[in-house]
Design an enzyme around this catalytic site. Structure first.
Site, PDB file in Angstrom:
ATOM      1  N   GLU A 231       0.709  -1.003  -0.053  1.00 20.03           N
ATOM      2  CA  GLU A 231      -0.191   0.014  -0.011  1.00 20.03           C
ATOM      3  C   GLU A 231       0.778   1.204   0.021  1.00 20.03           C
ATOM      4  OE1 GLU A 231      -3.133  -0.459  -0.247  1.00 20.03           O
ATOM      5  OE2 GLU A 231      -3.458  -2.583   0.321  1.00 20.03           O
ATOM      6  N   CYS A 265      -1.729   9.360   2.320  1.00 19.54           N
ATOM      7  CA  CYS A 265      -1.424   8.817   1.131  1.00 19.54           C
ATOM      8  C   CYS A 265      -2.473   9.415   0.187  1.00 19.54           C
ATOM      9  CB  CYS A 265      -1.418   7.132   1.020  1.00 19.54           C
ATOM     10  SG  CYS A 265      -2.940   6.592   1.992  1.00 19.54           S
TER      11      CYS A 265
HETATM   12  P1  NAD Z   1       8.963   4.615   4.003  1.00 19.33           P
HETATM   13  O1  NAD Z   1       8.890   3.674   2.851  1.00 19.33           O
HETATM   14  O2  NAD Z   1      10.058   5.479   4.362  1.00 19.33           O
HETATM   15  O3  NAD Z   1       9.024   3.413   5.463  1.00 19.33           O
HETATM   16  C1  NAD Z   1       7.835   2.801   5.746  1.00 19.33           C
HETATM   17  C2  NAD Z   1       8.443   1.646   6.659  1.00 19.33           C
HETATM   18  O4  NAD Z   1       9.278   0.676   5.840  1.00 19.33           O
HETATM   19  C3  NAD Z   1       9.164   2.170   8.024  1.00 19.33           C
HETATM   20  O5  NAD Z   1       8.674   1.170   9.066  1.00 19.33           O
HETATM   21  C4  NAD Z   1      10.440   1.620   7.468  1.00 19.33           C
HETATM   22  O6  NAD Z   1      11.436   1.620   8.623  1.00 19.33           O
HETATM   23  C5  NAD Z   1      10.452   0.583   6.409  1.00 19.33           C
HETATM   24  N1  NAD Z   1      11.561   0.394   5.971  1.00 19.33           N
HETATM   25  C6  NAD Z   1      12.618   1.142   5.206  1.00 19.33           C
HETATM   26  N2  NAD Z   1      13.319   0.182   4.529  1.00 19.33           N
HETATM   27  C7  NAD Z   1      12.876  -0.965   4.535  1.00 19.33           C
HETATM   28  C8  NAD Z   1      13.583  -1.955   3.868  1.00 19.33           C
HETATM   29  N3  NAD Z   1      14.658  -2.059   3.097  1.00 19.33           N
HETATM   30  N4  NAD Z   1      12.859  -3.178   4.229  1.00 19.33           N
HETATM   31  C9  NAD Z   1      11.882  -3.292   4.928  1.00 19.33           C
HETATM   32  N5  NAD Z   1      11.271  -2.206   5.702  1.00 19.33           N
HETATM   33  C10 NAD Z   1      11.843  -1.028   5.336  1.00 19.33           C
HETATM   34  O7  NAD Z   1       7.416   5.406   4.228  1.00 19.33           O
HETATM   35  P2  NAD Z   1       7.206   6.396   5.262  1.00 19.33           P
HETATM   36  O8  NAD Z   1       8.034   7.824   4.961  1.00 19.33           O
HETATM   37  O9  NAD Z   1       7.425   6.120   6.709  1.00 19.33           O
HETATM   38  O10 NAD Z   1       5.603   6.723   4.957  1.00 19.33           O
HETATM   39  C11 NAD Z   1       4.969   7.552   3.962  1.00 19.33           C
HETATM   40  C12 NAD Z   1       4.839   6.872   2.797  1.00 19.33           C
HETATM   41  O11 NAD Z   1       3.851   6.119   3.171  1.00 19.33           O
HETATM   42  C13 NAD Z   1       4.154   7.776   1.689  1.00 19.33           C
HETATM   43  O12 NAD Z   1       4.705   7.481   0.454  1.00 19.33           O
HETATM   44  C14 NAD Z   1       2.712   7.372   1.909  1.00 19.33           C
HETATM   45  O13 NAD Z   1       2.051   8.087   0.696  1.00 19.33           O
HETATM   46  C15 NAD Z   1       2.604   6.134   2.194  1.00 19.33           C
HETATM   47  N6  NAD Z   1       1.473   5.398   2.656  1.00 19.33           N
HETATM   48  C16 NAD Z   1       0.651   4.651   2.062  1.00 19.33           C
HETATM   49  C17 NAD Z   1      -0.592   4.381   2.453  1.00 19.33           C
HETATM   50  C18 NAD Z   1      -1.449   3.558   1.649  1.00 19.33           C
HETATM   51  O14 NAD Z   1      -2.504   3.160   2.388  1.00 19.33           O
HETATM   52  N7  NAD Z   1      -1.504   3.370   0.375  1.00 19.33           N
HETATM   53  C19 NAD Z   1      -1.203   4.936   3.949  1.00 19.33           C
HETATM   54  C20 NAD Z   1       0.029   5.806   4.722  1.00 19.33           C
HETATM   55  C21 NAD Z   1       0.953   6.099   3.899  1.00 19.33           C
END
Ligand code: NAD
Length: 474
Positions: A231, A265
């Site tokens: 997502e 998002c």
């Molecule tokens: P991010 O991708 O930076 O991090 C998300 C999670 O992934 C964190 O817990 C992080 O520690 C983890 N992570 C980082 N590197 C990783 C790896 N190599 N392997 C596994 N896990 C890893 O995202 P963010 O900045 O925390 O969140 C914002 C983003 O989330 C925005 O793009 C937003 O649109 C999206 N978002 C989407 C939805 C949806 O339902 N579509 C909802 C909320 C947020």
């Protein structure tokens, strides 16, 4: 050797005032070993027993809600939304319980394409789900996949964002009070590496976060042949037709763009307005944007809060700088204010085009670029000119007029005559299109099915066949 530690920044003060240990690979091994023992017993319980245990967990969360709220408030710098996130958990579980009761249970036997062979089936949980979550709605998004996965009989390891880690401690205290749930639900804290280590150990990954990380998650999961449901981000457009009520459209688009400081998002991040009402719309939008206050001095007052993640403020500043350098005009807002934390007043931009980052990349801030269109085809083409496909909005005098436009928009959920309704509605199934995600829906009654596999049982009711395919006469 001391466990590795990470620190978190307070979004209102800008100070790194919280430290916590992160879960090591060896600890993850132990957690997984324990869950491998506990999960089959959890899956063997009746659905009602599992739902009952989850109800008890919600009651425990209620007992600890003061501490959870206070930690979440510090993590996010928000009061109203922290309350909403916490208050929504019980409702989320209720919806999932109803879906589970309606959708789960054995698949009854029926004749197949060979009538004397009957097919029936069972739903089987995957085992252990790794749930990796972002910082923008830390609590809500950590449970949106966790509750249905648990109800379906899985164990879950949640890896919340390292940007907002405080709420986990009081939540763990609530968890301790319900051993049946503590046995199959664990929090692993740490940065991206912890998430990567988790993917190496689980049977299914649900990930909510950015496209950039989502790609890494998908690749790591593919190497292990385990499903990864993603997502991801969005660049949601609003298309405002000439018949739309300008005042209502401006009010709704403003809310859907600047709620949660645009850190959602499904925020509206691009607005396309029919030329005949463009000037009136922009005027109304700016008027309303200017009247929308920041909550710098008091978290209880004002509508727009601080950026939770400092680097996100840099992304927003970069998008604004890029847009202005390419000819955009800022009509209000536009200056990031630093007072410990970082704030930005609702920012309306005009004279924008699709060469600018603000029209093509996820901004994730309270920024509203507005562009006119001369024909419906042009408006729809501009809205669809994106690599994302999360959701979109259409504004028109009537829903009947908006519906054909909704059909032509290339996104997984369309709101008519309001912005970002998917933020509130979880009981209508939809998927994310293009780079906004992949995987079966987590919404609607069938959402629960994504946390299970279907196993078929085929029974030959007349007896087995011989090598020629003839029934063996007994
Ligand atoms: P991010 O991708 O930076 O991090 C998300 C999670 O992934 C964190 O817990 C992080 O520690 C983890 N992570 C980082 N590197 C990783 C790896 N190599 N392997 C596994 N896990 C890893 O995202 P963010 O900045 O925390 O969140 C914002 C983003 O989330 C925005 O793009 C937003 O649109 C999206 N978002 C989407 C939805 C949806 O339902 N579509 C909802 C909320 C947020």
């Amino acid at each position: 050797m001391a466990a590795p530690v990470f620190s978190a920044r307070n979004p209102r003060t800008g100070v790194h005032d919280y430290q916590c240990e992160h879960t090591t690979a060896a600890e993850l091994d132990d957690i997984v070993k324990r869950l491998r023992v506990n999960q089959p017993a959890w899956a063997a319980l009746t659905l009602e027993r599992r739902l009952d245990a989850l109800d008890q967990f919600i009651a425990a969360v209620e007992r600890h809600k003061g501490d959870i709220f206070s930690a979440l408030k510090t993590d996010t710098g928000r009061v109203r939304i922290a309350n909403l996130e916490l208050g929504a958990l019980g409702g989320q579980l209720k919806r999932i319980a109803a879906d589970a009761r309606a959708m789960l249970g054995d698949i009854p036997a029926r004749p197949t394409m060979i009538p004397h062979i009957h097919g029936s089936g069972h739903y089987v949980p995957y085992g252990i789900m790794g749930n990796i979550t972002p910082w923008n709605f830390p609590l809500l998004l950590s449970f949106i996949d966790t509750f249905p996965a648990l109800a379906a009989g899985n164990a879950v390891i949640i890896k919340p964002s390292e940007v907002t880690p405080r709420w986990v401690e009081p939540l763990r205290k609530a968890l301790k009070e319900v051993p049946a749930v503590e046995n199959i639900l664990v929090f692993a804290r740490g940065p991206g590496d912890t998430g990567a280590a988790l993917i190496e150990r689980v049977d299914l990954v649900s990930f909510t976060g950015s496209v950039r990380t989502g790609r890494k998650v998908a690749e790591a999961a593919a190497k292990r042949f385990i499903p990864a449901f993603l997502e991801l981000g969005g660049k949601d457009p609003a298309v405002v037709l000439a018949s739309a009520n300008v005042d209502l459209a401006a009010a709704s688009i403003l809310r859907a763009s600047v709620s949660a400081t645009g850190q959602a998002c499904q925020s509206l991040e691009r607005v396309y307005v029919a030329r005949p009402i463009y000037d009136a719309f922009v005027q109304k939008l700016v008027e309303k944007a200017k009247a929308t206050t920041l909550d710098i001095d008091d978290a209880d007052k004002g509508f727009v809060g601080p950026f939770i993640f400092e680097r996100q403020a840099d992304v927003v500043a970069d998008h604004l700088k890029d847009a202005v350098a390419k000819g955009a005009k800022i009509l209000c807002g536009g200056e990031i204010i630093t007072k410990g934390g970082k704030w930005l007043a609702p920012t309306v931009l005009v004279d924008v085009n699709h060469k600018m980052k603000v029209m093509t990349e996820e901004t994730f801030g309270p920024v509203i670029p507005v562009m006119p269109f001369d024909s419906l085809d042009e408006g729809i083409a501009l809205a669809n000119d994106t690599t994302y496909g999360l959701s979109a909005s259409v504004f028109a005098a009537t829903a009947e007029e908006a519906m054909p436009v909704a059909r032509r928009l290339n996104a997984g959920a369309i709101s008519i005559n309001d912005g970002s309704l998917t933020a509130m509605i979880q009981d209508v199934a939809h998927e994310s299109f293009r780079f906004s995600g992949i995987g079966p829906t987590r919404f609607g009654a069938e959402g629960i099915l994504r946390y299970m596999r279907r196993k078929a049982v085929l029974t030959n009711t007349l007896g087995p066949m011989d090598v020629t395919g003839q029934l063996i006469k007994l």
